[in-house]
Design a protein around this motif. Sequence first.
Motif, PDB file in Angstrom:
ATOM      1  N   GLN A 126       0.821  -1.208   0.000  1.00  0.00           N
ATOM      2  CA  GLN A 126       0.000   0.000   0.000  1.00  0.00           C
ATOM      3  C   GLN A 126       0.856   1.260   0.000  1.00  0.00           C
ATOM      4  O   GLN A 126       1.971   1.268   0.514  1.00  0.00           O
ATOM      5  CB  GLN A 126      -0.929  -0.009   1.212  1.00  0.00           C
ATOM      6  N   TYR A 127       0.283   2.337  -0.577  1.00  0.00           N
ATOM      7  CA  TYR A 127       0.959   3.628  -0.559  1.00  0.00           C
ATOM      8  C   TYR A 127       1.043   4.141   0.868  1.00  0.00           C
ATOM      9  O   TYR A 127       0.098   3.970   1.651  1.00  0.00           O
ATOM     10  CB  TYR A 127       0.202   4.651  -1.402  1.00  0.00           C
ATOM     11  N   PRO A 128       2.136   4.794   1.240  1.00  0.00           N
ATOM     12  CA  PRO A 128       2.209   5.415   2.572  1.00  0.00           C
ATOM     13  C   PRO A 128       1.144   6.500   2.710  1.00  0.00           C
ATOM     14  O   PRO A 128       0.723   7.102   1.711  1.00  0.00           O
ATOM     15  CB  PRO A 128       3.620   6.018   2.595  1.00  0.00           C
ATOM     16  N   ALA A 129       0.703   6.760   3.921  1.00  0.00           N
ATOM     17  CA  ALA A 129      -0.366   7.743   4.148  1.00  0.00           C
ATOM     18  C   ALA A 129       0.028   9.140   3.686  1.00  0.00           C
ATOM     19  O   ALA A 129      -0.832   9.943   3.315  1.00  0.00           O
ATOM     20  CB  ALA A 129      -0.746   7.765   5.622  1.00  0.00           C
ATOM     21  N   ASP A 130       1.333   9.445   3.692  1.00  0.00           N
ATOM     22  CA  ASP A 130       1.779  10.790   3.319  1.00  0.00           C
ATOM     23  C   ASP A 130       2.265  10.872   1.873  1.00  0.00           C
ATOM     24  O   ASP A 130       2.828  11.892   1.464  1.00  0.00           O
ATOM     25  CB  ASP A 130       2.887  11.252   4.260  1.00  0.00           C
ATOM     26  N   SER A 131       2.036   9.828   1.079  1.00  0.00           N
ATOM     27  CA  SER A 131       2.507   9.847  -0.302  1.00  0.00           C
ATOM     28  C   SER A 131       1.618  10.745  -1.171  1.00  0.00           C
ATOM     29  O   SER A 131       0.428  10.922  -0.902  1.00  0.00           O
ATOM     30  CB  SER A 131       2.531   8.431  -0.883  1.00  0.00           C
ATOM     31  N   LYS A 132       2.198  11.280  -2.210  1.00  0.00           N
ATOM     32  CA  LYS A 132       1.477  12.170  -3.115  1.00  0.00           C
ATOM     33  C   LYS A 132       0.338  11.440  -3.812  1.00  0.00           C
ATOM     34  O   LYS A 132      -0.762  11.986  -3.979  1.00  0.00           O
ATOM     35  CB  LYS A 132       2.453  12.742  -4.159  1.00  0.00           C
ATOM     36  N   ARG A 133       0.584  10.204  -4.212  1.00  0.00           N
ATOM     37  CA  ARG A 133      -0.427   9.412  -4.911  1.00  0.00           C
ATOM     38  C   ARG A 133      -1.639   9.138  -4.017  1.00  0.00           C
ATOM     39  O   ARG A 133      -2.782   9.267  -4.445  1.00  0.00           O
ATOM     40  CB  ARG A 133       0.197   8.090  -5.361  1.00  0.00           C
ATOM     41  N   LYS A 134      -1.397   8.793  -2.754  1.00  0.00           N
ATOM     42  CA  LYS A 134      -2.473   8.513  -1.801  1.00  0.00           C
ATOM     43  C   LYS A 134      -3.332   9.760  -1.581  1.00  0.00           C
ATOM     44  O   LYS A 134      -4.571   9.702  -1.597  1.00  0.00           O
ATOM     45  CB  LYS A 134      -1.880   8.058  -0.473  1.00  0.00           C
ATOM     46  N   LYS A 135      -2.709  10.899  -1.398  1.00  0.00           N
ATOM     47  CA  LYS A 135      -3.446  12.143  -1.168  1.00  0.00           C
ATOM     48  C   LYS A 135      -4.280  12.527  -2.390  1.00  0.00           C
ATOM     49  O   LYS A 135      -5.408  13.005  -2.261  1.00  0.00           O
ATOM     50  CB  LYS A 135      -2.465  13.273  -0.838  1.00  0.00           C
ATOM     51  N   GLU A 136      -3.718  12.299  -3.581  1.00  0.00           N
ATOM     52  CA  GLU A 136      -4.431  12.633  -4.811  1.00  0.00           C
ATOM     53  C   GLU A 136      -5.680  11.771  -4.968  1.00  0.00           C
ATOM     54  O   GLU A 136      -6.766  12.270  -5.319  1.00  0.00           O
ATOM     55  CB  GLU A 136      -3.504  12.448  -6.017  1.00  0.00           C
ATOM     56  N   LEU A 137      -5.559  10.479  -4.702  1.00  0.00           N
ATOM     57  CA  LEU A 137      -6.696   9.574  -4.828  1.00  0.00           C
ATOM     58  C   LEU A 137      -7.748   9.851  -3.754  1.00  0.00           C
ATOM     59  O   LEU A 137      -8.953   9.795  -4.026  1.00  0.00           O
ATOM     60  CB  LEU A 137      -6.225   8.125  -4.749  1.00  0.00           C
ATOM     61  N   ASP A 138      -7.323  10.164  -2.545  1.00  0.00           N
ATOM     62  CA  ASP A 138      -8.270  10.535  -1.478  1.00  0.00           C
ATOM     63  C   ASP A 138      -9.090  11.752  -1.895  1.00  0.00           C
ATOM     64  O   ASP A 138     -10.304  11.820  -1.651  1.00  0.00           O
ATOM     65  CB  ASP A 138      -7.519  10.844  -0.181  1.00  0.00           C
ATOM     66  N   LYS A 139      -8.431  12.698  -2.523  1.00  0.00           N
ATOM     67  CA  LYS A 139      -9.097  13.919  -2.962  1.00  0.00           C
ATOM     68  C   LYS A 139     -10.161  13.611  -4.011  1.00  0.00           C
ATOM     69  O   LYS A 139     -11.268  14.172  -3.982  1.00  0.00           O
ATOM     70  CB  LYS A 139      -8.061  14.897  -3.533  1.00  0.00           C
ATOM     71  N   HIS A 140      -9.859  12.689  -4.929  1.00  0.00           N
ATOM     72  CA  HIS A 140     -10.821  12.338  -5.976  1.00  0.00           C
ATOM     73  C   HIS A 140     -12.009  11.552  -5.406  1.00  0.00           C
ATOM     74  O   HIS A 140     -13.136  11.701  -5.878  1.00  0.00           O
ATOM     75  CB  HIS A 140     -10.124  11.529  -7.075  1.00  0.00           C
TER      76      HIS A 140
END
Length: 285
Positions: A90-104
């Motif tokens: 899994q992506y780390p909680a602070d990764s750019k990819r994780k934050k981008e997907l959470d936003k979507h």
Amino acid sequence: MEKHVKRTSKENSEAESSKRKREGSIVWQHFEKTNDRKKAICTYCGKMLKTAGNTTNLTDHLKRIHPNRLTAEKLPVSTKLDAFLLRDVQYPADSKRKKELDKHVMRMIALDVQPFSIVNDTGFRALMHKMDPRYKLPSKTYLRDVSLLKVYESLKGQLQSALECVEYVAITTDGWTSKTNESYLTITCHFINTEFQLNSAVLSTSTLLTSTNHTAANIADSIRVVLTEWGLMGKVVSIVTDNDSTMKKACELLEVKHFPCFAHTVNLLVQDVLKLEILGPILTK
């Protein structure tokens, strides 16, 4: 000549084999081999695992127990086998990819008016895992208490910037009472922007200052607080409400011109007409 070619070929083969051994698997950055080289000890929790001649068990242990230690962002993948084994990390909680997907995901919930609990639905979770196995959906609590607030603050800032360039606005507002007798009020702003486009935006949906007080003064004070927060108190030229006498009085207290809602007026007219005695026999039939 032929002997020289064979010798050179053999030397190259041995060099490539030695290189592969030196590269090894990145898993060994997290484990130490036992003396008999049949087992490995985790450097984080001390658990001893069988290697069985490969690193599958070790990789699986890291994925389940220490997922933050095994990420493609921090560790280079040295072999194709490692890349295959790391496909579900899994992506780390602070990764750019994780934050981008959470936003979507948050944007989808807002645009489609979906409940936050959609992130717990089996079908949706399966779909997201199929799209990106490394992405872990946030909890509904995180979306509600963290993501939603970030989106709200961002959009609020954009709306405030747009309203600063507007000279006049109109307001529509309506209220309703819950089963617990708490009164709520929604205030919507209408304005023409610098590009001469008509825009509407909800400024607030909240309880009255005194939630169980339905007086005109309490309604007027509640509206005034919202308009002041948005810097619109001196820009409002009219307020549209229903024909309730309390709402009319609230507009008088605010010293803003009141316009009755046309749809509500037509509805009252129809209701009054249906009460006429002359229509009684027709309605009975």
